[in-house]
Design a protein around this motif. Structure first.
Motif, PDB file in Angstrom:
ATOM      1  N   GLY A  17      -1.493  -1.239   5.920  1.00 25.14           N
ATOM      2  CA  GLY A  17      -2.167   0.274   4.829  1.00 25.14           C
ATOM      3  C   GLY A  17      -3.440  -0.536   4.780  1.00 25.14           C
ATOM      4  O   GLY A  17      -3.535  -1.476   4.680  1.00 25.14           O
TER       5      GLY A  17
ATOM      6  N   SER B 180      -1.743   3.315   9.224  1.00 27.10           N
ATOM      7  CA  SER B 180      -1.262   2.505   7.954  1.00 27.10           C
ATOM      8  C   SER B 180      -0.828   0.877   8.989  1.00 27.10           C
ATOM      9  O   SER B 180       0.620   1.717   9.052  1.00 27.10           O
ATOM     10  CB  SER B 180      -0.886   3.128   6.822  1.00 27.10           C
TER      11      SER B 180
ATOM     12  N   VAL C 119      -5.253   6.555   0.739  1.00 28.96           N
ATOM     13  CA  VAL C 119      -4.892   5.438   0.804  1.00 28.96           C
ATOM     14  C   VAL C 119      -4.497   4.669  -0.296  1.00 28.96           C
ATOM     15  O   VAL C 119      -5.870   4.423  -1.210  1.00 28.96           O
ATOM     16  CB  VAL C 119      -5.810   4.476   1.934  1.00 28.96           C
TER      17      VAL C 119
ATOM     18  N   SER D 142       1.143  -0.966  -0.343  1.00 26.65           N
ATOM     19  CA  SER D 142       0.157  -0.449  -0.347  1.00 26.65           C
ATOM     20  C   SER D 142       0.520   1.257   0.421  1.00 26.65           C
ATOM     21  O   SER D 142       2.434   1.171   0.482  1.00 26.65           O
ATOM     22  CB  SER D 142      -0.969   0.582   1.476  1.00 26.65           C
TER      23      SER D 142
END
Length: 508
Positions: free
Chosen positions: A225, A222, A198, A187
């Motif tokens: 994430g 995160s 995100v 991520s």
């Protein structure tokens, strides 16, 4: 705050969740923190975190560059990667933006140099963070896989995007057009002066990706994430983006029943890695409890928090993103290794030269032990390596935590506070020069300031280290490890703070 008080403070939160407090047992994970502009004292957006790699790390400031028509860049992974692939060439754009990043030499066999992101001249900040995909996706990943990998995506987003939204679009377009090479899912946490995003890239070779907007009132950690439920019309919703096949592919696999709410983590995520672990809830709660007055100092303290900053952290980064900042004056605070015992130093995009001590060195560089040094690198290698200096400081501090922790963190914090206070006159002086057309003088000023502070940081680190080393040797001695194999543990995380177990067992 003493470490014993710190333990009690953390335990007050941990008591309610101790039974489920689980940190994912991986040696490379990385974390990111985002605070929206309505939650900060000066209206800035904060983005910070670390990269976690067993590797050498060094500072890089890449200038803006023009590129010839037909020029290409090499992206992807090789057959040596943990999930093998083939490199490929994709077109380069005509001009790339200047950016600051911390590069490193190894992760899962991917070709170096690698980056988790950083900050570009337009005030777009990028963090790269693990986000494991479900095992079925990992199993269906082609061998060899092709397409840009996480580092390529982070670097190219910095090179091409002028806003956080554009950075998401850059990443999505690259995956849509060229595919994605990965190590099991990943991520990105991206921000500018107005918002955050995100972005999750899924394993499987199917071009699956999704993004969620973070607004001015949001606080997000995160680790990993995560994205939860998204609207079914995500492609036309201004707060979401994603690949066209995101929902249809899940339905084809029988992982999702059409018409039902679509929870990204439940459908595509690894269910053994909780979307919101108590560690995530702890950090988000800590920041939210500061209300709408989170200061830069408090955000730095959060990135340094010993619950999440440890030996695995290769560096620390803090971006304070403001509107109306001149490109050359965009500022990223960078700790040369784990910020729990290393100072954040201010670096601006317009800095013209990085001191040799903060550039690449052989320590912890993959493959360095099997090669002699070339003459071109001899003098740089002869300098003191900031990454190694602060690694040594971390090990001494952690070995005698009750004695050294407060001393080290208190000293680093005081050093940083002076630099935080300095930024007003640095900005005023440099801006005056830019406005008078004296751009070269302005760049020399910010280069000189950052370089002087970087060298002062080395002096400070050496003073702390020398004192701690002498005290340790005189009062305790350096014990002989039981065997050389002790050094080779796959997961050997040295901490300067409470472990999940100590949080659970410490009386409130």
């Amino acid at each position: 705050m003493s470490i014993s008080i710190l333990h009690r403070h953390l335990a007050a939160f941990a008591g309610a969740v101790a039974a489920t407090f689980v940190f994912c047992q991986v040696s490379e994970a990385s974390y990111g923190l985002y605070v929206g502009k309505n939650r900060t004292a000066d209206g800035s957006v904060f983005l910070g975190g670390t990269g976690e790699e067993v590797s050498s790390h060094w500072l890089r400031i890449e200038p803006r560059k023009k590129h010839a028509p037909g020029e290409t860049i090499s992206v992807g992974v090789t057959k040596e990667a943990v999930m093998p692939g083939e490199m490929m060439e994709i077109p380069q754009v005509g001009e790339t933006a200047a950016f600051i990043s911390m590069d490193y030499s190894d992760y899962e066999g991917f070709p170096p140099p690698l980056t988790n992101g950083g900050l570009n001249e337009y005030g777009v900040a990028v963090r790269d963070i693990w986000s494991p995909s479900r095992k079925e996706l990992i199993a269906m990943t082609p061998n060899p896989q092709k397409g840009p990998q996480y580092s390529d995506l982070a670097r190219i987003a910095l090179e091409r995007a002028k806003t956080a939204r554009e950075a998401v679009q850059v990443i999505g377009d690259l995956i849509n057009q060229y595919g994605y090479s990965d190590y099991g899912g990943n991520s990105h946490l991206i921000a500018d002066a107005n918002e955050g995003w995100v972005v999750i890239n899924f394993s499987g070779g199917k071009g699956l990706w999704v993004a969620e907007r973070l607004g001015p009132d949001d606080v997000r950690m995160s680790y990993p994430g995560y994205i939860g439920e998204i609207p079914l019309d995500y492609q036309t919703n201004q707060d979401f983006m994603g690949s066209a096949n995101l929902i249809s592919f899940a339905a084809e696999q029988g992982w999702y029943e059409p018409g039902q709410p679509f929870d990204v983590h439940k459908v595509y995520g690894d269910q053994t890695a909780p979307m919101r672990s108590p560690g995530v809830e702890y950090m988000e709660s800590k920041l939210q409890n500061l209300g709408a007055k989170v200061t830069l100092r408090e955000f730095m303290d959060a990135v340094r928090d010993p619950v999440i900053s440890d030996d695995a952290a290769g560096y620390g980064q803090v971006a304070q993103l403001k509107e109306g900042v001149r490109n050359e004056m965009q500022l990223l605070w960078v700790a040369p290794t784990s910020s729990v015992t290393a100072p954040f130093i201010p670096w601006r995009i317009g800095v013209g030269e990085i001191p040799a001590e903060y550039r690449w060195h052989r320590y912890m560089t993959k493959g360095a032990a099997s090669n002699y040094l070339t003459a071109e690198y001899a003098q740089q290698e002869a300098t003191e390596y900031a990454f190694y200096l602060y690694k040594r400081l971390l090990y001494y501090t952690c070995s005698r935590l009750d004695e050294f922790y407060d001393e080290v963190v208190g000293t680093l914090t005081a050093f940083e506070n002076h630099m935080i206070d300095d930024q007003a006159w640095v900005e005023q002086s440099a801006e005056g020069m830019f406005e008078r057309g004296e751009s070269d003088s302005a760049k020399r000023l910010i280069t000189y300031y950052s370089s002087v502070q970087a060298m002062r940081a080395l002096d400070l680190g050496n003073a702390l280290l020398g004192s701690m080393e002498q005290r340790t040797k005189l009062l305790q001695g350096i014990p002989q490890p039981p065997s050389n194999e002790t050094m080779k543990l796959e997961y050997n995380m040295i901490r300067c703070g409470p472990t999940p177990e100590s949080l659970a067992s410490t009386p409130q």
